[in-house]
Enzyme design. Structure first.
Site, short mmCIF file in Angstrom:
data_model
loop_
_atom_site.label_atom_id
_atom_site.label_comp_id
_atom_site.label_asym_id
_atom_site.label_seq_id
_atom_site.Cartn_x
_atom_site.Cartn_y
_atom_site.Cartn_z
N ASP A 143 102.46 0.87 -39.80
CA ASP A 143 101.88 2.13 -39.35
C ASP A 143 102.88 3.06 -38.68
O ASP A 143 103.89 2.63 -38.12
CB ASP A 143 100.73 1.84 -38.37
CG ASP A 143 99.64 1.01 -39.00
OD1 ASP A 143 99.46 1.11 -40.22
OD2 ASP A 143 98.97 0.26 -38.26
N HIS B 102 99.23 -5.86 -46.05
CA HIS B 102 99.38 -4.94 -47.20
C HIS B 102 100.73 -5.12 -47.88
O HIS B 102 101.27 -4.17 -48.46
CB HIS B 102 99.23 -3.48 -46.76
CG HIS B 102 97.99 -3.15 -46.02
ND1 HIS B 102 96.80 -2.84 -46.65
CD2 HIS B 102 97.74 -3.06 -44.68
CE1 HIS B 102 95.87 -2.58 -45.73
NE2 HIS B 102 96.42 -2.71 -44.54
N SER C 134 94.13 -6.12 -41.24
CA SER C 134 95.22 -5.14 -41.17
C SER C 134 95.75 -5.05 -39.74
O SER C 134 96.36 -5.99 -39.25
CB SER C 134 94.74 -3.80 -41.72
OG SER C 134 95.80 -2.90 -41.90
#
EC number: 3.4.13.21
Length: 229
Positions: free
Chosen positions: A135, A157, A120
């Protein structure tokens, strides 16, 4: 260089990092000493995040030291066989690495043969910049430039799904916005469960799901496991 860049750390029905352990074992090649960069884990302490990672990797014979706990972090990185960068908030991760002077030492030791493992946010950090993170920018990292170990941008993701009735942008729409202002970029939409390995000069896509590559002015290109970048 040897890299393992994972979209995420957890899959449904599996324990944390369970799906990644065979991949990690395959790339260890005798390496056993790891430093862990825990700074992305905003909602957990560095000690807890490090202990969690150490426990998962112990069956592989890997010893893990949290970089936050050593007297000389730069020296610890310079002597590391493995650099592991955990997921969480990419902005906090980059800010802490920049402020502590860790970016150049990480780049140097990986280019000299250390294995880099990141999931990630840790995968984002390996890219030229963190501009393809998902984010919230909770801190200012004083620039988006990252490690540039992997030459393309990764969006971890990746999914284009929207909840029913949701009127916000799809992930592809957000990626297309970036490509308007930075048309030189190539962006990999890496879905959960997928990964990229770099070994012996080749970058190879892995995982069960379709990955998409985005370029300015072009349709998204679907890629499957085994594709070489």
């Amino acid at each position: 260089m040897e890299l393992l860049l994972l979209s995420n750390s957890t899959l449904p029905g599996k324990a944390w990092l369970e799906h990644a352990l065979p991949l990690i074992a395959e790339q260890l090649q005798g390496r056993r000493s790891a430093v862990f960069i825990p700074f992305a884990g905003v909602t957990q302490t560095c000690d807890d995040y490090t202990a969690k990672t150490a426990a998962v990797l112990a069956p592989l014979g890997v010893s893990v030291t949290g970089i936050h706990s050593v007297v000389d972090p730069v020296a610890a990185i310079e002597n590391a066989e493995i650099v592991i960068v955990g997921g969480g908030n990419t902005f906090q991760l980059l800010k802490q690495c920049r402020e502590r002077g860790l970016l150049a030492p990480i780049t140097d030791v990986v280019k000299r043969g250390a294995l880099y493992i990141g999931w990630s946010a840790g995968a984002n950090l390996a890219c030229p910049t963190i501009r393809t993170t998902n984010d919230m920018p909770i801190v200012d990292p004083q620039g988006f430039d990252a490690l540039n170990l992997f030459p393309l941008q990764i969006n971890p993701h990746f999914t284009n799904a929207l909840p029913e009735g949701h009127k916000g942008e799809t992930r592809e729409q957000r990626i297309r916005e970036l490509l308007v202002v930075a048309p030189e970029l190539t962006i990999i939409g890496l879905p959960e469960g997928n990964w990229i390995t770099v070994s012996k000069g080749h970058a190879t896509l892995g995982g069960p799901n379709t990955t998409y590559v985005f370029k300015a002015g072009e349709e998204a290109v679907p890629l499957e496991a085994g594709h070489r970048f």
